[in-house]
Design a protein around this motif. Structure first.
Motif, PDB file in Angstrom:
ATOM      1  N   MET A 172       0.849  -1.190   0.000  1.00  0.00           N
ATOM      2  CA  MET A 172       0.000   0.000   0.000  1.00  0.00           C
ATOM      3  C   MET A 172       0.887   1.243   0.000  1.00  0.00           C
ATOM      4  O   MET A 172       1.676   1.451   0.917  1.00  0.00           O
ATOM      5  CB  MET A 172      -0.899   0.002   1.241  1.00  0.00           C
ATOM      6  N   SER A 173       0.790   2.037  -1.059  1.00  0.00           N
ATOM      7  CA  SER A 173       1.617   3.230  -1.189  1.00  0.00           C
ATOM      8  C   SER A 173       0.903   4.432  -0.561  1.00  0.00           C
ATOM      9  O   SER A 173      -0.275   4.673  -0.818  1.00  0.00           O
ATOM     10  CB  SER A 173       1.913   3.499  -2.658  1.00  0.00           C
ATOM     11  N   LEU A 174       1.635   5.194   0.237  1.00  0.00           N
ATOM     12  CA  LEU A 174       1.073   6.267   1.059  1.00  0.00           C
ATOM     13  C   LEU A 174       1.568   7.630   0.600  1.00  0.00           C
ATOM     14  O   LEU A 174       2.723   7.777   0.189  1.00  0.00           O
ATOM     15  CB  LEU A 174       1.497   6.038   2.514  1.00  0.00           C
ATOM     16  N   ALA A 175       0.698   8.644   0.674  1.00  0.00           N
ATOM     17  CA  ALA A 175       1.107  10.039   0.495  1.00  0.00           C
ATOM     18  C   ALA A 175       0.542  10.855   1.645  1.00  0.00           C
ATOM     19  O   ALA A 175      -0.615  10.671   2.046  1.00  0.00           O
ATOM     20  CB  ALA A 175       0.613  10.597  -0.834  1.00  0.00           C
ATOM     21  N   PHE A 176       1.359  11.741   2.186  1.00  0.00           N
ATOM     22  CA  PHE A 176       0.892  12.698   3.193  1.00  0.00           C
ATOM     23  C   PHE A 176       0.448  13.978   2.482  1.00  0.00           C
ATOM     24  O   PHE A 176       1.165  14.503   1.617  1.00  0.00           O
ATOM     25  CB  PHE A 176       1.998  13.042   4.190  1.00  0.00           C
ATOM     26  N   ASP A 195       9.310   9.624   5.716  1.00  0.00           N
ATOM     27  CA  ASP A 195       9.857   8.739   4.692  1.00  0.00           C
ATOM     28  C   ASP A 195       9.098   7.416   4.584  1.00  0.00           C
ATOM     29  O   ASP A 195       9.394   6.600   3.711  1.00  0.00           O
ATOM     30  CB  ASP A 195      11.357   8.479   4.906  1.00  0.00           C
ATOM     31  N   ARG A 196       8.088   7.216   5.433  1.00  0.00           N
ATOM     32  CA  ARG A 196       7.201   6.060   5.236  1.00  0.00           C
ATOM     33  C   ARG A 196       6.273   6.286   4.035  1.00  0.00           C
ATOM     34  O   ARG A 196       5.633   5.354   3.557  1.00  0.00           O
ATOM     35  CB  ARG A 196       6.349   5.827   6.498  1.00  0.00           C
ATOM     36  N   ALA A 197       6.176   7.539   3.606  1.00  0.00           N
ATOM     37  CA  ALA A 197       5.330   7.877   2.456  1.00  0.00           C
ATOM     38  C   ALA A 197       6.154   7.908   1.177  1.00  0.00           C
ATOM     39  O   ALA A 197       7.350   8.205   1.198  1.00  0.00           O
ATOM     40  CB  ALA A 197       4.659   9.223   2.670  1.00  0.00           C
ATOM     41  N   TRP A 242      -2.205  12.363 -10.562  1.00  0.00           N
ATOM     42  CA  TRP A 242      -0.855  11.865 -10.812  1.00  0.00           C
ATOM     43  C   TRP A 242      -0.434  10.906  -9.693  1.00  0.00           C
ATOM     44  O   TRP A 242       0.122   9.826  -9.965  1.00  0.00           O
ATOM     45  CB  TRP A 242       0.160  13.009 -10.921  1.00  0.00           C
ATOM     46  N   LEU A 243      -0.726  11.289  -8.451  1.00  0.00           N
ATOM     47  CA  LEU A 243      -0.331  10.444  -7.321  1.00  0.00           C
ATOM     48  C   LEU A 243      -0.941   9.047  -7.427  1.00  0.00           C
ATOM     49  O   LEU A 243      -0.269   8.048  -7.161  1.00  0.00           O
ATOM     50  CB  LEU A 243      -0.758  11.102  -5.998  1.00  0.00           C
ATOM     51  N   VAL A 244      -2.205   8.990  -7.836  1.00  0.00           N
ATOM     52  CA  VAL A 244      -2.896   7.700  -7.923  1.00  0.00           C
ATOM     53  C   VAL A 244      -2.471   6.935  -9.174  1.00  0.00           C
ATOM     54  O   VAL A 244      -2.105   5.749  -9.099  1.00  0.00           O
ATOM     55  CB  VAL A 244      -4.428   7.907  -7.910  1.00  0.00           C
ATOM     56  N   GLU A 245      -2.511   7.611 -10.324  1.00  0.00           N
ATOM     57  CA  GLU A 245      -2.330   6.909 -11.599  1.00  0.00           C
ATOM     58  C   GLU A 245      -0.869   6.639 -11.929  1.00  0.00           C
ATOM     59  O   GLU A 245      -0.535   5.588 -12.497  1.00  0.00           O
ATOM     60  CB  GLU A 245      -2.985   7.721 -12.719  1.00  0.00           C
ATOM     61  N   ASP A 246       0.009   7.590 -11.604  1.00  0.00           N
ATOM     62  CA  ASP A 246       1.435   7.424 -11.923  1.00  0.00           C
ATOM     63  C   ASP A 246       2.268   7.090 -10.690  1.00  0.00           C
ATOM     64  O   ASP A 246       3.240   6.351 -10.780  1.00  0.00           O
ATOM     65  CB  ASP A 246       1.980   8.692 -12.584  1.00  0.00           C
ATOM     66  N   GLY A 247       1.879   7.656  -9.551  1.00  0.00           N
ATOM     67  CA  GLY A 247       2.641   7.424  -8.327  1.00  0.00           C
ATOM     68  C   GLY A 247       2.244   6.161  -7.593  1.00  0.00           C
ATOM     69  O   GLY A 247       2.946   5.744  -6.661  1.00  0.00           O
ATOM     70  N   GLY A 248       1.119   5.545  -7.993  1.00  0.00           N
ATOM     71  CA  GLY A 248       0.704   4.300  -7.365  1.00  0.00           C
ATOM     72  C   GLY A 248       0.182   4.449  -5.942  1.00  0.00           C
ATOM     73  O   GLY A 248       0.116   3.463  -5.190  1.00  0.00           O
ATOM     74  N   ASP A 282      -6.496   9.827  16.277  1.00  0.00           N
ATOM     75  CA  ASP A 282      -6.272   9.635  14.835  1.00  0.00           C
ATOM     76  C   ASP A 282      -4.857   9.140  14.580  1.00  0.00           C
ATOM     77  O   ASP A 282      -4.636   8.236  13.767  1.00  0.00           O
ATOM     78  CB  ASP A 282      -6.468  10.948  14.065  1.00  0.00           C
ATOM     79  N   LEU A 283      -3.892   9.767  15.251  1.00  0.00           N
ATOM     80  CA  LEU A 283      -2.488   9.419  15.041  1.00  0.00           C
ATOM     81  C   LEU A 283      -2.208   7.998  15.508  1.00  0.00           C
ATOM     82  O   LEU A 283      -1.525   7.215  14.818  1.00  0.00           O
ATOM     83  CB  LEU A 283      -1.573  10.401  15.785  1.00  0.00           C
ATOM     84  N   GLU A 284      -2.764   7.651  16.659  1.00  0.00           N
ATOM     85  CA  GLU A 284      -2.537   6.320  17.206  1.00  0.00           C
ATOM     86  C   GLU A 284      -3.141   5.251  16.284  1.00  0.00           C
ATOM     87  O   GLU A 284      -2.492   4.248  15.972  1.00  0.00           O
ATOM     88  CB  GLU A 284      -3.163   6.225  18.610  1.00  0.00           C
ATOM     89  N   ALA A 285      -4.361   5.481  15.839  1.00  0.00           N
ATOM     90  CA  ALA A 285      -5.023   4.519  14.958  1.00  0.00           C
ATOM     91  C   ALA A 285      -4.280   4.389  13.634  1.00  0.00           C
ATOM     92  O   ALA A 285      -4.133   3.266  13.105  1.00  0.00           O
ATOM     93  CB  ALA A 285      -6.470   4.927  14.723  1.00  0.00           C
ATOM     94  N   PHE A 286      -3.826   5.509  13.097  1.00  0.00           N
ATOM     95  CA  PHE A 286      -3.098   5.485  11.823  1.00  0.00           C
ATOM     96  C   PHE A 286      -1.797   4.709  11.974  1.00  0.00           C
ATOM     97  O   PHE A 286      -1.470   3.860  11.115  1.00  0.00           O
ATOM     98  CB  PHE A 286      -2.818   6.928  11.381  1.00  0.00           C
ATOM     99  N   ALA A 287      -1.052   4.978  13.028  1.00  0.00           N
ATOM    100  CA  ALA A 287       0.219   4.281  13.239  1.00  0.00           C
ATOM    101  C   ALA A 287       0.006   2.764  13.374  1.00  0.00           C
ATOM    102  O   ALA A 287       0.782   1.967  12.836  1.00  0.00           O
ATOM    103  CB  ALA A 287       0.920   4.832  14.466  1.00  0.00           C
ATOM    104  N   ARG A 288      -1.066   2.376  14.084  1.00  0.00           N
ATOM    105  CA  ARG A 288      -1.363   0.946  14.245  1.00  0.00           C
ATOM    106  C   ARG A 288      -1.709   0.281  12.923  1.00  0.00           C
ATOM    107  O   ARG A 288      -1.488  -0.900  12.733  1.00  0.00           O
ATOM    108  CB  ARG A 288      -2.530   0.757  15.217  1.00  0.00           C
ATOM    109  N   SER A 289      -2.270   1.068  12.008  1.00  0.00           N
ATOM    110  CA  SER A 289      -2.753   0.513  10.739  1.00  0.00           C
ATOM    111  C   SER A 289      -1.639   0.259   9.725  1.00  0.00           C
ATOM    112  O   SER A 289      -1.872  -0.402   8.718  1.00  0.00           O
ATOM    113  CB  SER A 289      -3.796   1.450  10.111  1.00  0.00           C
ATOM    114  N   LEU A 290      -0.463   0.799   9.980  1.00  0.00           N
ATOM    115  CA  LEU A 290       0.642   0.670   9.011  1.00  0.00           C
ATOM    116  C   LEU A 290       1.343  -0.676   9.131  1.00  0.00           C
ATOM    117  O   LEU A 290       1.428  -1.243  10.208  1.00  0.00           O
ATOM    118  CB  LEU A 290       1.636   1.821   9.192  1.00  0.00           C
TER     119      LEU A 290
END
Length: 314
Positions: A1-5, A85-87, A266-272, A306-314
């Motif tokens: 799963m590719s991530l963008a902030f 850099d996780r993104a 671009w992020l979705v189609e080219d950046g994945g 939100d931050l805690e849930a997001f971190a757990r989801s990675l």
């Protein structure tokens, strides 16, 4: 799963933003203190307590929004081990581009705060209050082609351009007040709804050239490093790691179009990218992401939970 902030822009500010982060996490408090010291201003108290009209002033809203975004990112890294850099990419809407660069280590937090304070003041100085306007063209028929046709009609009496291509159904025009008024009439003829925005200046149009000149001078002396994660820039909708290109594009975006819809595509189609995390105040960009890329996940990171849930989801 590719991530963008993603990093929000002006309009997402609200009294109380960041307060729960500051109460819960020392890294967030450190960011707010850094910004206060850089500006010689108790901005964190204004963010916490208001009044709203002072917080909404462009010169305060811009560094305040950046402070909340960087507080989220620093907390994620220090408390939960989730660095930028996780993104695969970062992107920010207008002033959010500065937040993205600060979060990615390209510009120091103190320098970013000072640059945004100046950016807000310069934008306000560029056009006397009341002489410019912005309007949001909304509805199923509102797209770039319709907005450009409306802006072309408005240009008969003054500067009028497409300022923000946010998503299908939400495009913003900007320029001289009389020109924007005429463009609104044309947009309505073409089937869009139009709402004048409560803004203090006509952002992202050629009337902002004096502000662009001020920012060019300020950015010429700023230390800009290669970001830890590629930035997808507003004016190109393409990624870059080049500090000199970033310096140039930060000047260009003062008068240039925010190509947000194109950036997201671009992020979705080219950046994945399959997952977006909006770091900072509000959830405007998360909503846009779901409209532009309905198959991607988009989550706002505002509150400690939100931050805690997001971190757990990675």
């Amino acid at each position: 799963m590719s991530l963008a902030f993603l990093f929000p822009g002006q309009g997402s500010q609200a009294v109380g933003m960041g307060s729960d982060l500051a109460e819960a996490f020392a890294p967030a408090r450190e960011v707010f203190q850094e910004v206060d010291e850089a500006l010689g201003q108790n901005l964190s108290r204004l963010m916490r307590d208001g009044p709203e009209d002072l917080l909404t002033l462009t010169e305060n809203a811009q560094p305040a929004l950046m402070a909340v975004s960087v507080a989220v990112m620093r907390t994620l890294e220090r408390e939960f081990g989730v660095g930028v850099d996780r993104a695969a990419f970062v992107a920010g809407h207008s002033l959010g581009e500065y937040s993205a660069l600060a979060a990615a280590g390209a510009i120091s937090v103190a320098d970013t705060a000072r640059l945004l304070k100046l950016r807000g003041q310069a934008m306000q100085r560029a056009v006397p209050v009341g002489e410019g306007a912005m309007a949001s063209l909304i509805g199923p028929k509102s797209d770039v082609a319709l907005a450009e046709a409306a802006a072309a009609a408005g240009s008969a009496v003054g500067v009028c351009v497409v300022a923000n291509d946010n998503n299908q159904g939400n495009v913003v025009i900007s320029g001289a007040k009389a020109a924007v008024d005429l463009a609104i009439e044309k947009a309505k003829e073409l089937g869009a709804r139009a709402i004048l925005l409560n803004v203090s200046a006509p952002f992202h149009c050629p009337l902002m050239q004096p502000a662009a000149d001020e920012m060019a001078e300020a950015l010429a002396g700023a230390v800009i490093l290669a970001p830890r994660t590629p930035l997808v820039a507003n004016v190109t909708a393409r990624p870059t790691l080049d500090p000199e290109a970033i310096r140039r594009m930060l000047v260009e975006q003062v008068t240039g179009r925010v190509r947000w819809r194109e950036s997201m595509l671009w992020l979705v189609e080219d950046g994945g990218v399959t997952r977006f995390a909006e770091a900072g105040a509000g959830k405007v960009l998360s909503g846009m992401a779901k409209r532009i890329a309905p198959d991607a996940e988009a989550v706002p990171l505002n509150a400690p939970a939100d931050l805690e849930a997001f971190a757990r989801s990675l």
